[in-house]
Design a protein around this motif. Structure first.
Motif, PDB file in Angstrom:
ATOM      1  N   ALA A 322      18.886  -2.198   4.513  1.00  0.00           N
ATOM      2  CA  ALA A 322      17.509  -2.683   4.571  1.00  0.00           C
ATOM      3  C   ALA A 322      16.560  -1.585   5.039  1.00  0.00           C
ATOM      4  O   ALA A 322      15.468  -1.411   4.475  1.00  0.00           O
ATOM      5  N   GLU A 323      16.958  -0.828   6.042  1.00  0.00           N
ATOM      6  CA  GLU A 323      16.071   0.208   6.574  1.00  0.00           C
ATOM      7  C   GLU A 323      15.871   1.348   5.585  1.00  0.00           C
ATOM      8  O   GLU A 323      14.753   1.847   5.405  1.00  0.00           O
ATOM      9  N   VAL A 324      16.957   1.765   4.918  1.00  0.00           N
ATOM     10  CA  VAL A 324      16.831   2.831   3.917  1.00  0.00           C
ATOM     11  C   VAL A 324      15.965   2.363   2.751  1.00  0.00           C
ATOM     12  O   VAL A 324      15.071   3.086   2.281  1.00  0.00           O
ATOM     13  N   SER A 325      16.196   1.153   2.285  1.00  0.00           N
ATOM     14  CA  SER A 325      15.437   0.626   1.148  1.00  0.00           C
ATOM     15  C   SER A 325      13.984   0.374   1.517  1.00  0.00           C
ATOM     16  O   SER A 325      13.079   0.611   0.706  1.00  0.00           O
ATOM     17  N   LEU A 326      13.747  -0.103   2.736  1.00  0.00           N
ATOM     18  CA  LEU A 326      12.374  -0.339   3.190  1.00  0.00           C
ATOM     19  C   LEU A 326      11.571   0.960   3.164  1.00  0.00           C
ATOM     20  O   LEU A 326      10.426   0.989   2.709  1.00  0.00           O
ATOM     21  N   SER A 327      12.180   2.031   3.643  1.00  0.00           N
ATOM     22  CA  SER A 327      11.507   3.329   3.648  1.00  0.00           C
ATOM     23  C   SER A 327      11.170   3.772   2.223  1.00  0.00           C
ATOM     24  O   SER A 327      10.067   4.253   1.947  1.00  0.00           O
ATOM     25  N   GLN A 328      12.113   3.578   1.305  1.00  0.00           N
ATOM     26  CA  GLN A 328      11.890   3.969  -0.091  1.00  0.00           C
ATOM     27  C   GLN A 328      10.783   3.136  -0.726  1.00  0.00           C
ATOM     28  O   GLN A 328       9.857   3.667  -1.365  1.00  0.00           O
ATOM     29  N   PHE A 329      10.829   1.811  -0.542  1.00  0.00           N
ATOM     30  CA  PHE A 329       9.826   0.936  -1.143  1.00  0.00           C
ATOM     31  C   PHE A 329       8.437   1.200  -0.548  1.00  0.00           C
ATOM     32  O   PHE A 329       7.429   1.124  -1.257  1.00  0.00           O
ATOM     33  N   ALA A 330       8.395   1.481   0.752  1.00  0.00           N
ATOM     34  CA  ALA A 330       7.109   1.750   1.401  1.00  0.00           C
ATOM     35  C   ALA A 330       6.463   3.003   0.810  1.00  0.00           C
ATOM     36  O   ALA A 330       5.246   3.037   0.576  1.00  0.00           O
ATOM     37  N   GLU A 332       6.966   4.152  -2.237  1.00  0.00           N
ATOM     38  CA  GLU A 332       6.571   3.842  -3.607  1.00  0.00           C
ATOM     39  C   GLU A 332       5.292   3.015  -3.661  1.00  0.00           C
ATOM     40  O   GLU A 332       4.472   3.185  -4.567  1.00  0.00           O
ATOM     41  N   GLU A 333       5.122   2.113  -2.692  1.00  0.00           N
ATOM     42  CA  GLU A 333       3.980   1.199  -2.710  1.00  0.00           C
ATOM     43  C   GLU A 333       2.835   1.679  -1.826  1.00  0.00           C
ATOM     44  O   GLU A 333       1.797   1.006  -1.729  1.00  0.00           O
ATOM     45  N   GLY A 334       2.996   2.828  -1.151  1.00  0.00           N
ATOM     46  CA  GLY A 334       1.941   3.346  -0.296  1.00  0.00           C
ATOM     47  C   GLY A 334       1.719   2.514   0.952  1.00  0.00           C
ATOM     48  O   GLY A 334       0.580   2.373   1.419  1.00  0.00           O
ATOM     49  N   ARG A 335       2.786   1.938   1.504  1.00  0.00           N
ATOM     50  CA  ARG A 335       2.694   1.109   2.712  1.00  0.00           C
ATOM     51  C   ARG A 335       3.166   1.900   3.938  1.00  0.00           C
ATOM     52  O   ARG A 335       3.768   2.969   3.808  1.00  0.00           O
ATOM     53  N   SER A 336       2.911   1.314   5.129  1.00  0.00           N
ATOM     54  CA  SER A 336       3.219   2.040   6.368  1.00  0.00           C
ATOM     55  C   SER A 336       4.383   1.437   7.147  1.00  0.00           C
ATOM     56  O   SER A 336       4.452   1.565   8.357  1.00  0.00           O
ATOM     57  N   PHE A 337       5.292   0.757   6.476  1.00  0.00           N
ATOM     58  CA  PHE A 337       6.454   0.188   7.163  1.00  0.00           C
ATOM     59  C   PHE A 337       7.354   1.296   7.704  1.00  0.00           C
ATOM     60  O   PHE A 337       7.561   2.314   7.054  1.00  0.00           O
ATOM     61  N   HIS A 338       7.904   1.051   8.903  1.00  0.00           N
ATOM     62  CA  HIS A 338       8.869   2.013   9.431  1.00  0.00           C
ATOM     63  C   HIS A 338      10.062   1.342  10.103  1.00  0.00           C
ATOM     64  O   HIS A 338      10.841   2.010  10.780  1.00  0.00           O
ATOM     65  N   GLY A 339      10.242   0.029   9.921  1.00  0.00           N
ATOM     66  CA  GLY A 339      11.417  -0.600  10.502  1.00  0.00           C
ATOM     67  C   GLY A 339      11.373  -2.109  10.444  1.00  0.00           C
ATOM     68  O   GLY A 339      10.425  -2.721   9.930  1.00  0.00           O
ATOM     69  N   LEU A 340      12.455  -2.728  10.970  1.00  0.00           N
ATOM     70  CA  LEU A 340      12.592  -4.180  11.028  1.00  0.00           C
ATOM     71  C   LEU A 340      12.470  -4.637  12.470  1.00  0.00           C
ATOM     72  O   LEU A 340      12.945  -3.950  13.388  1.00  0.00           O
ATOM     73  N   ARG A 365      11.463  -5.795  -1.337  1.00  0.00           N
ATOM     74  CA  ARG A 365      10.383  -5.468  -2.262  1.00  0.00           C
ATOM     75  C   ARG A 365       9.244  -6.495  -2.120  1.00  0.00           C
ATOM     76  O   ARG A 365       8.068  -6.140  -2.105  1.00  0.00           O
ATOM     77  N   HIS A 366       9.610  -7.752  -2.019  1.00  0.00           N
ATOM     78  CA  HIS A 366       8.636  -8.829  -1.812  1.00  0.00           C
ATOM     79  C   HIS A 366       7.812  -8.567  -0.551  1.00  0.00           C
ATOM     80  O   HIS A 366       6.573  -8.673  -0.562  1.00  0.00           O
ATOM     81  N   VAL A 367       8.485  -8.213   0.546  1.00  0.00           N
ATOM     82  CA  VAL A 367       7.804  -7.972   1.821  1.00  0.00           C
ATOM     83  C   VAL A 367       6.836  -6.800   1.712  1.00  0.00           C
ATOM     84  O   VAL A 367       5.679  -6.873   2.155  1.00  0.00           O
TER      85      VAL A 367
END
Length: 467
Positions: A322-330, A332-340, A365-367
């Motif tokens: 989840a953390e690796v994928s979140l970083s990748q999706f963020a 790609e989508e120009g978001r500022s997520f850095h963790g759960l 991806r939804h999030v």
């Protein structure tokens, strides 16, 4: 002239093999014992070794391990009697390139040698990487013990031509596993061609696999090379192999035995050099028992099995993925997520994830699309996960046993009910929590499905069915 090492203790067979190989233009050095074979190997360092597994002075399996330790890029073709196929399969799992079962024809023999030499020359020319987890992590994520076993199995088959049979639930990453096997092999520079046998109509599948010529059937307006031809020099990945039509299974078996393909409408076959990897989310042996999958094809394909565990059995991998994928999706989508958040991590570890990694990626991806961090929190998760969270809090959550549920049951709600009514409540609620599946509920309640069917039938007859 290419030098081969032949180790065969039966003089008559040694003479036959030498004659066939020299007639094809190969330079052969022969030995009749393991000791003599090891001595020759150290001296000539051949690209290919033809090794009889039954030697008088030592196990052929042990000798092969010595060869591969001295020269890992050597391709060892093991030769054994038909009754010792288990030994041949074990040798493949330990790093043998190919196996031949006696008796075999000259064409099959020379084709195996030709492929082994071609792959061996390519391997020594590029000194292929001996991958570790770092290379595999580029496609796989997860450090759990069950995944370490998968990584070890992938590395062990990297030098081999052995057919790999990948099993696992939908969404566990079977195609990623196939790509990892390909990318860690000597064929990494060749093509990787995936073909989903379940997504192509059965009447078109033969053309997709073997190709067709213009005019060979209605709609064939141009020549088309099949996936097997496109994969020449590389790897052909047949996903959902158990969906393949029985008639085509026969042709696939012939292809595996001869490496010859004949496009639809072609007057004669031609040879290709392809490694086969296949996958299914079904139980292949059950498909064999039901007559939907050829038994001889199963044993030809099921040489090196790799089973991908479901996400729910991978422990902390779910958070790592989840953390690796979140970083990748963020990114790609120009978001500022850095963790759960801690609550989300805890929930992810406890969810059943019926869709496995694919479902997890869809959730993330939804999030990311609908939110902007910095942490993924519970309120950002899709509604279906909240329903699952509620079920986890229920005493009859999927996977819970009655014993596990007892501490959560309040007596107030059961007081005044008969034991039979309580039993019916438990059974019906468990079936409901498992999407109406009686077999799943039976596993949770530790009874046979027939018991539940019988009880429900009895309740229906008395008008007490709560389903």
């Amino acid at each position: 002239m290419t030098q081969l090492l032949l180790i065969e203790d039966t003089p008559s067979l040694q003479m036959v093999y030498e004659s066939v190989l020299r007639g094809a233009g190969y330079d052969v050095v022969s030995a009749g014992t393991a000791a003599e074979g090891l001595q020759h190997f150290r001296k000539i360092r051949p690209l290919v070794v033809l090794l009889d597994l039954m030697l008088p002075d030592r196990s052929g399996q042990e000798l092969m391990c010595d060869f591969l330790e001295l020269e890992p890029e050597t391709n060892v073709i093991v030769v054994t009697a038909n009754g010792s196929i288990n030994s041949a399969v074990e040798a493949m799992r330990n790093g043998a390139y190919e196996f031949l079962l006696k008796p075999f024809n000259e064409q099959r023999f020379l084709h195996a040698v030709e492929n082994a030499l071609a792959d061996g020359a390519r391997a020594r020319g590029q000194r292929p990487r001996h991958t570790t987890n770092d290379a595999l992590i580029s496609t796989f994520v997860g450090s759990s013990s069950v995944m370490q076993e998968v990584y070890d199995r992938i590395r062990s088959v990297s030098r081999s031509m052995a057919t790999v049979f990948i099993t696992g639930e939908s969404g566990t990453g079977k195609e990623i596993c196939a790509q990892a096997v390909h990318s860690t092999s000597h064929r990494a520079s060749g093509p990787f061609v995936p073909l989903n046998c379940g997504a192509i109509p059965s009447d078109l599948l033969e053309s997709e696999v073997f190709g067709h010529l213009k005019g060979s059937f209605t709609g064939a307006i141009v020549d088309k090379p099949g996936a097997a031809a496109v994969a020449d020099g590389g790897t052909l990945f047949l996903d959902e192999i158990c969906e393949m039509d029985l008639n085509l299974q026969t042709k696939l078996l012939r292809f595996l035995q001869t490496s010859m393909i004949q496009p639809v409408g072609a007057p004669k076959p031609h040879k290709v050099n392809v490694r086969i990897i296949c996958a299914t989310n079904r139980d292949p042996l059950e498909e064999v028992r039901r007559g939907r999958f050829r038994e001889d094809l199963y044993y030809r394909l099921h040489v090196v099995p790799i089973h991908l565990p479901p996400l729910r059995k991978r422990g902390g991998d779910v958070v790592e993925i989840a953390e690796v994928s979140l970083s990748q999706f963020a990114r790609e989508e120009g978001r500022s997520f850095h963790g759960l958040s801690d609550e989300v991590k805890s929930l992810f570890r406890n969810l059943s994830w019926p869709g496995n990694v694919r479902q997890l990626l869809n959730v993330l991806r939804h999030v990311v699309v609908l939110n902007d961090g910095p942490l993924v929190t519970l309120d950002m998760l899709p509604i279906e996960l909240h329903h699952e969270r509620e079920r986890l809090a229920s005493p009859f959550a999927p996977g819970a046993t009655v014993e596990q549920a007892k501490p959560h049951i309040t007596l107030d709600g059961l007081m005044g009910m008969t034991l039979a009514e309580i039993e019916q409540l438990v059974i019906e609620e468990t079936i409901s929590r498992h999407g109406g599946s009686v077999p799943k509920a039976a596993r949770v309640l530790d009874v046979s499905p027939s018991t539940l069917y019988r009880k429900r039938e009895s309740w229906a007859k008395t008008g007490k069915n709560g389903a």
